[in-house]
Design a protein around this motif. Structure first.
Motif, PDB file in Angstrom:
ATOM      1  N   ARG A   1       0.832  -1.207   0.000  1.00  0.00           N
ATOM      2  CA  ARG A   1       0.000   0.000   0.000  1.00  0.00           C
ATOM      3  C   ARG A   1       0.866   1.256   0.000  1.00  0.00           C
ATOM      4  NH1 ARG A   1      -4.451  -1.836   4.604  1.00  0.00           N
ATOM      5  NH2 ARG A   1      -5.527  -3.398   3.311  1.00  0.00           N
ATOM      6  N   THR A   2       2.003   1.175   0.670  1.00  0.00           N
ATOM      7  CA  THR A   2       2.916   2.314   0.676  1.00  0.00           C
ATOM      8  C   THR A   2       3.368   2.645  -0.746  1.00  0.00           C
ATOM      9  OG1 THR A   2       3.700   1.860   2.922  1.00  0.00           O
ATOM     10  CG2 THR A   2       5.155   3.151   1.502  1.00  0.00           C
ATOM     11  N   ILE A   3       3.651   1.616  -1.547  1.00  0.00           N
ATOM     12  CA  ILE A   3       4.026   1.855  -2.943  1.00  0.00           C
ATOM     13  C   ILE A   3       2.907   2.566  -3.682  1.00  0.00           C
ATOM     14  CG2 ILE A   3       4.516   0.703  -5.147  1.00  0.00           C
ATOM     15  CD1 ILE A   3       6.039  -1.413  -3.623  1.00  0.00           C
ATOM     16  N   GLN A   4       1.661   2.124  -3.461  1.00  0.00           N
ATOM     17  CA  GLN A   4       0.532   2.787  -4.120  1.00  0.00           C
ATOM     18  C   GLN A   4       0.413   4.241  -3.672  1.00  0.00           C
ATOM     19  OE1 GLN A   4      -1.015   1.455  -6.588  1.00  0.00           O
ATOM     20  NE2 GLN A   4      -0.080  -0.566  -6.344  1.00  0.00           N
ATOM     21  N   GLU A   5       0.651   4.474  -2.384  1.00  0.00           N
ATOM     22  CA  GLU A   5       0.613   5.848  -1.873  1.00  0.00           C
ATOM     23  C   GLU A   5       1.703   6.699  -2.530  1.00  0.00           C
ATOM     24  OE1 GLU A   5      -0.534   7.503   1.468  1.00  0.00           O
ATOM     25  OE2 GLU A   5      -2.407   6.447   1.079  1.00  0.00           O
ATOM     26  N   LEU A   6       2.885   6.118  -2.728  1.00  0.00           N
ATOM     27  CA  LEU A   6       3.974   6.850  -3.373  1.00  0.00           C
ATOM     28  C   LEU A   6       3.650   7.141  -4.837  1.00  0.00           C
ATOM     29  CD1 LEU A   6       7.100   5.020  -1.885  1.00  0.00           C
ATOM     30  CD2 LEU A   6       6.236   7.282  -1.279  1.00  0.00           C
ATOM     31  N   ARG A   7       2.767   6.358  -5.420  1.00  0.00           N
ATOM     32  CA  ARG A   7       2.354   6.580  -6.803  1.00  0.00           C
ATOM     33  C   ARG A   7       1.160   7.536  -6.897  1.00  0.00           C
ATOM     34  NH1 ARG A   7       2.897   0.488  -9.527  1.00  0.00           N
ATOM     35  NH2 ARG A   7       5.160   0.312  -9.194  1.00  0.00           N
ATOM     36  N   GLY A   8       0.723   8.030  -5.758  1.00  0.00           N
ATOM     37  CA  GLY A   8      -0.361   9.004  -5.761  1.00  0.00           C
ATOM     38  C   GLY A   8      -1.733   8.410  -5.589  1.00  0.00           C
ATOM     39  N   VAL A   9      -1.802   7.098  -5.308  1.00  0.00           N
ATOM     40  CA  VAL A   9      -3.089   6.422  -5.098  1.00  0.00           C
ATOM     41  C   VAL A   9      -3.338   6.335  -3.598  1.00  0.00           C
ATOM     42  CG1 VAL A   9      -4.445   4.337  -5.493  1.00  0.00           C
ATOM     43  CG2 VAL A   9      -2.782   5.094  -7.212  1.00  0.00           C
ATOM     44  N   SER A  10      -4.344   7.033  -3.106  1.00  0.00           N
ATOM     45  CA  SER A  10      -4.586   7.110  -1.668  1.00  0.00           C
ATOM     46  C   SER A  10      -5.113   5.788  -1.122  1.00  0.00           C
ATOM     47  CB  SER A  10      -5.580   8.232  -1.357  1.00  0.00           C
ATOM     48  OG  SER A  10      -5.796   8.322   0.031  1.00  0.00           O
ATOM     49  N   CYS A  11      -4.399   5.241  -0.140  1.00  0.00           N
ATOM     50  CA  CYS A  11      -4.817   4.008   0.543  1.00  0.00           C
ATOM     51  C   CYS A  11      -5.078   4.239   2.027  1.00  0.00           C
ATOM     52  CB  CYS A  11      -3.741   2.932   0.394  1.00  0.00           C
ATOM     53  SG  CYS A  11      -3.370   2.467  -1.297  1.00  0.00           S
ATOM     54  N   LEU A  12      -4.733   5.411   2.515  1.00  0.00           N
ATOM     55  CA  LEU A  12      -4.910   5.747   3.927  1.00  0.00           C
ATOM     56  C   LEU A  12      -5.898   6.897   4.020  1.00  0.00           C
ATOM     57  CD1 LEU A  12      -1.155   5.697   5.015  1.00  0.00           C
ATOM     58  CD2 LEU A  12      -2.833   3.866   5.298  1.00  0.00           C
ATOM     59  N   ASP A  13      -7.047   6.633   4.596  1.00  0.00           N
ATOM     60  CA  ASP A  13      -8.089   7.651   4.691  1.00  0.00           C
ATOM     61  C   ASP A  13      -7.696   8.738   5.680  1.00  0.00           C
ATOM     62  OD1 ASP A  13      -9.669   6.280   2.899  1.00  0.00           O
ATOM     63  OD2 ASP A  13     -10.690   5.135   4.468  1.00  0.00           O
ATOM     64  N   LEU A  14      -8.254   9.909   5.464  1.00  0.00           N
ATOM     65  CA  LEU A  14      -8.106  11.007   6.418  1.00  0.00           C
ATOM     66  C   LEU A  14      -9.257  10.917   7.401  1.00  0.00           C
ATOM     67  CD1 LEU A  14      -6.226  13.522   6.798  1.00  0.00           C
ATOM     68  CD2 LEU A  14      -8.021  14.847   5.717  1.00  0.00           C
ATOM     69  N   ASP A  15      -8.933  10.610   8.648  1.00  0.00           N
ATOM     70  CA  ASP A  15      -9.968  10.416   9.663  1.00  0.00           C
ATOM     71  C   ASP A  15     -10.347  11.755  10.267  1.00  0.00           C
ATOM     72  OD1 ASP A  15      -9.819   7.651   9.315  1.00  0.00           O
ATOM     73  OD2 ASP A  15      -8.151   7.513  10.736  1.00  0.00           O
ATOM     74  N   ASP A  16     -11.642  12.082  10.202  1.00  0.00           N
ATOM     75  CA  ASP A  16     -12.110  13.320  10.824  1.00  0.00           C
ATOM     76  C   ASP A  16     -12.036  13.223  12.344  1.00  0.00           C
ATOM     77  OD1 ASP A  16     -14.687  13.721   8.345  1.00  0.00           O
ATOM     78  OD2 ASP A  16     -12.639  14.469   8.381  1.00  0.00           O
ATOM     79  N   ILE A  17     -12.421  12.046  12.864  1.00  0.00           N
ATOM     80  CA  ILE A  17     -12.454  11.831  14.309  1.00  0.00           C
ATOM     81  C   ILE A  17     -11.666  10.571  14.617  1.00  0.00           C
ATOM     82  CG2 ILE A  17     -13.895  11.458  16.337  1.00  0.00           C
ATOM     83  CD1 ILE A  17     -16.172  12.810  14.858  1.00  0.00           C
ATOM     84  N   PRO A  18     -10.570  10.655  15.362  1.00  0.00           N
ATOM     85  CA  PRO A  18      -9.794   9.458  15.663  1.00  0.00           C
ATOM     86  C   PRO A  18     -10.583   8.493  16.523  1.00  0.00           C
ATOM     87  CG  PRO A  18      -9.024  11.337  16.962  1.00  0.00           C
ATOM     88  CD  PRO A  18     -10.021  11.870  15.977  1.00  0.00           C
ATOM     89  N   SER A  19     -10.366   7.192  16.300  1.00  0.00           N
ATOM     90  CA  SER A  19     -11.066   6.171  17.072  1.00  0.00           C
ATOM     91  C   SER A  19     -10.585   6.191  18.516  1.00  0.00           C
ATOM     92  CB  SER A  19     -10.807   4.790  16.464  1.00  0.00           C
ATOM     93  OG  SER A  19     -11.251   4.744  15.124  1.00  0.00           O
ATOM     94  N   PRO A  20     -11.464   5.882  19.446  1.00  0.00           N
ATOM     95  CA  PRO A  20     -11.034   5.806  20.840  1.00  0.00           C
ATOM     96  C   PRO A  20      -9.940   4.757  21.001  1.00  0.00           C
ATOM     97  CG  PRO A  20     -13.437   5.777  20.671  1.00  0.00           C
ATOM     98  CD  PRO A  20     -12.905   5.629  19.290  1.00  0.00           C
ATOM     99  N   ARG A  21      -9.042   4.995  21.934  1.00  0.00           N
ATOM    100  CA  ARG A  21      -7.962   4.044  22.158  1.00  0.00           C
ATOM    101  C   ARG A  21      -8.504   2.732  22.704  1.00  0.00           C
ATOM    102  NH1 ARG A  21      -4.252   8.140  25.513  1.00  0.00           N
ATOM    103  NH2 ARG A  21      -6.316   8.883  26.027  1.00  0.00           N
ATOM    104  N   GLN A  22      -7.868   1.622  22.304  1.00  0.00           N
ATOM    105  CA  GLN A  22      -8.283   0.306  22.764  1.00  0.00           C
ATOM    106  C   GLN A  22      -7.630  -0.058  24.093  1.00  0.00           C
ATOM    107  OE1 GLN A  22     -10.796  -1.337  21.060  1.00  0.00           O
ATOM    108  NE2 GLN A  22     -10.728   0.688  20.093  1.00  0.00           N
ATOM    109  N   GLN A  23      -6.563   0.628  24.438  1.00  0.00           N
ATOM    110  CA  GLN A  23      -5.916   0.471  25.732  1.00  0.00           C
ATOM    111  C   GLN A  23      -5.445   1.845  26.194  1.00  0.00           C
ATOM    112  OE1 GLN A  23      -2.691  -2.352  25.314  1.00  0.00           O
ATOM    113  NE2 GLN A  23      -4.013  -4.074  25.780  1.00  0.00           N
TER     114      GLN A  23
END
Length: 433
Positions: free
Chosen positions: A232-254
Motif C-alpha cells: 500500500r505504501t508503494i501505491q501511496e507513493l504513486r499518488g493512489v490514496s490508501c490511507l483515509d483522512l480520519d475526521d475523528i480518531p477512534s477511541p484508544r483500545q488500551q
C-alpha cells in the motif's frame, strides 16, 4: 518509471522542533543556542534544536554521556514540560482547523489537513499564509508538505524542512513529473513513513535505496516478501490514496499510564502511591473518551541496566466484575494486583497500569445486582473530581495516597523544568515597574 498523480490534496503540517520551539517561545534568549529537552527523570534526549543536532547530539542519547559535550559547547538541557507542550499543541491544532474543513491530528506536533475541497489554486501561497498566521499568533514555526496522499505529504514535509530553498512549504502536486522524480530519487528509502530500519536494510539488499526505487518496485513482489502494508505504501507513493483522512480518531483500545522513578523504590507503600497516581491519570483519560474498562493490568520493573542487581519484572491482570470508569474501583483492583506482584528485596525502577477491554460507556451492560443509586452518586463524584482538576490543575484532587504521590522521593526528576507559562497562574512571570 514516471507515475501520474491523482488530484487529491493533503497537507501535513508539522511544528519545527516542537518542544524546543515551545521553550524558546517564552525564553527568547535560547534562540540560536544548542538546546535539548530531556525525557522523564532527565534521562535521554527527546528533542533537540538544529544547533544541537549540528553538534552531533542524537535522539534518545543518554544525557549523562553528553555532559562533556554540553560543557564544551554550552548546550542548554531542559526537563520535559509536557503541560506546556500539550497546551500549545491544543492551541495550534485549533488554529490549523480553521484552514481546512477536515483535520486529522496525528501527534502532538503534526496534523493532516484536507485541501481537496478548497477553491485555492495556489496552495503554496495558501500554506505560506497559514504559516505566517501561526507564527504571528502563537510564535511557533511550522513546515507544510502538500501531496495527493498522506505518505507523500509526509515526504513533502520532509523536503520542506530539510531544503531551505522551499521556504518551509513543498507542494508536490505543483511540480512536473521530472522534478518529482529528481526529489524522490535523492531521498533515502528509510525516510518513507512506515519503513523502519530493518525494512530499509532488507530493501537495500534488493537494490531499493531511494524513495523513487520503492515507488517503482513491483508491488506484488513487495507484498510477497514484506507485507500488504508496504504494498500500500508503494501505491501511496504513486499518488493512489490508501490511507483515509480520519475526521475523528477512534477511541484508544488500551490506556497506559506508567513512569520510571526518580530513584529506586523498595517499599510496598511507595509502590501503592505510584500505582494509585497512575491509575487516577488513566481513569481520567478513560472518562474523557467516554469509555469503560473491563480489566486492569498492573506491572512493576527493576532496572535492566543494572545487571548486577536482582531482576524482577512481573505483570498481573485483574478482571473487573463490571466494566467501569470509576477511579476508586479501578484503583482498588490495581492495588489488589500490585499486592499479588510485590516481592521484598528488589529495587523497583518503574511501575505502570494498563486499562484493558475498553468499550463505549453507553454500550456497557449493567450488572443485574448493580447499585443504581450508588453508581449515579459515584458518577457525580468522578465528574466533580475531573472538574476540579481541570480548573485548579492536574492532581489537585486525588484518591487516597495519590494526593501526596508527587511529593514522594521516587517522583520524577525535573530539576530544569521551565514554568507552566500557559496553564498555571501561579507560575506566570511577574514584571515589576
Amino acid at each position: 518509471m514516471t507515475t501520474m498523480m491523482q488530484s487529491g490534496r493533503i497537507a501535513l503540517v508539522d511544528v519545527n522542533n516542537c518542544f524546543v520551539s515551545c521553550e524558546r517561545l517564552f525564553r527568547p534568549e535560547l534562540e540560536g543556542r544548542p538546546v535539548v529537552v530531556l525525557s522523564n527523570n532527565d534521562g535521554c534526549v527527546v528533542a533537540r534544536s538544529a544547533e544541537a543536532r549540528a553538534l552531533g547530539v542524537a535522539m534518545a542519547a543518554p544525557w549523562f554521556k553528553l555532559k562533556h559535550l554540553a560543557q564544551q559547547h554550552g548546550i542548554v538541557a531542559l526537563s520535559s514540560n509536557f503541560p506546556l507542550y500539550a497546551d500549545m499543541s491544543n492551541r495550534i491544532m485549533s488554529m490549523l482547523a480553521r484552514f481546512s474543513p477536515h483535520q486529522e491530528i496525528y501527534s502532538v506536533d503534526e496534523c493532516f489537513l484536507d485541501f481537496g475541497g478548497l477553491p485555492q489554486a495556489d496552495l503554496t501561497s495558501y500554506a505560506q499564509e497559514m504559516r505566517q498566521r501561526v507564527l504571528q499568533w502563537l510564535g511557533l514555526p511550522v513546515c507544510v508538505g502538500i501531496a495527493p496522499t498522506k505518505t507523500l505529504a509526509k515526504l513533502a514535509n520532509h523536503i520542506a524542512k530539510k531544503q531551505p530553498h522551499w521556504h518551509n512549504v513543498c507542494d508536490l502536486t505543483a511540480l512536473t513529473p521530472a522534478t518529482r522524480d529528481s526529489l524522490l530519487g535523492a531521498i533515502d528509502v528509510s525516510e518513507v513513513w512506515g519503513v523502519g530500519r530493518r525494512h530499509a536494510q532488507a530493501l537495500n539488499a534488493l537494490g531499493i535505496h531511494t524513495v523513487k526505487d520503492l515507488r517503482d518496485a513491483d508491488p506484488a513482489r513487495i507484498r510477497r516478501q514484506f507485507s500488504v502494508m508496504l504494498e500500500r505504501t508503494i501505491q501511496e507513493l504513486r499518488g493512489v490514496s490508501c490511507l483515509d483522512l480520519d475526521d475523528i480518531p477512534s477511541p484508544r483500545q488500551q490506556i497506559i499510564s506508567s513512569r520510571s522513578f526518580g530513584q529506586a523504590v523498595h517499599r510496598l507503600d511507595e509502590l501503592e502511591a505510584a500505582v494509585t497516581l497512575y491509575t487516577s491519570r488513566a481513569a481520567e483519560k478513560l472518562r474523557q473518551q467516554h469509555s469503560v474498562a473491563g480489566a486492569i493490568q498492573v506491572y512493576v520493573r527493576t532496572n535492566p541496566h543494572q545487571p548486577n542487581e536482582p531482576q524482577y519484572s512481573p505483570a498481573f491482570i485483574v478482571p473487573l466484575a463490571e466494566a467501569t470508569d470509576d477511579t476508586l474501583q479501578l484503583n482498588a483492583a490495581a492495588i489488589r494486583g500490585l499486592k499479588r506482584l510485590f516481592r521484598p528485596g528488589y529495587a523497583y525502577a518503574k511501575a505502570g497500569v494498563t486499562l484493558m477491554e475498553l468499550a463505549p460507556k453507553h454500550l456497557a451492560v449493567a450488572n443485574l445486582f448493580s447499585d443504581v443509586v450508588g453508581t449515579a452518586r459515584r458518577t457525580t463524584l468522578m465528574q466533580t473530581l475531573d472538574a476540579v482538576n481541570r480548573k485548579y490543575g492536574k492532581n489537585m484532587l486525588g484518591t487516597g495516597v495519590a494526593g501526596i504521590a508527587t511529593r514522594q522521593a521516587w517522583s520524577v526528576k525535573s530539576g530544569n523544568r521551565t514554568p507552566n507559562y500557559t496553564t498555571r497562574w501561579e507560575e506566570l512571570p511577574i514584571v515589576y515597574a
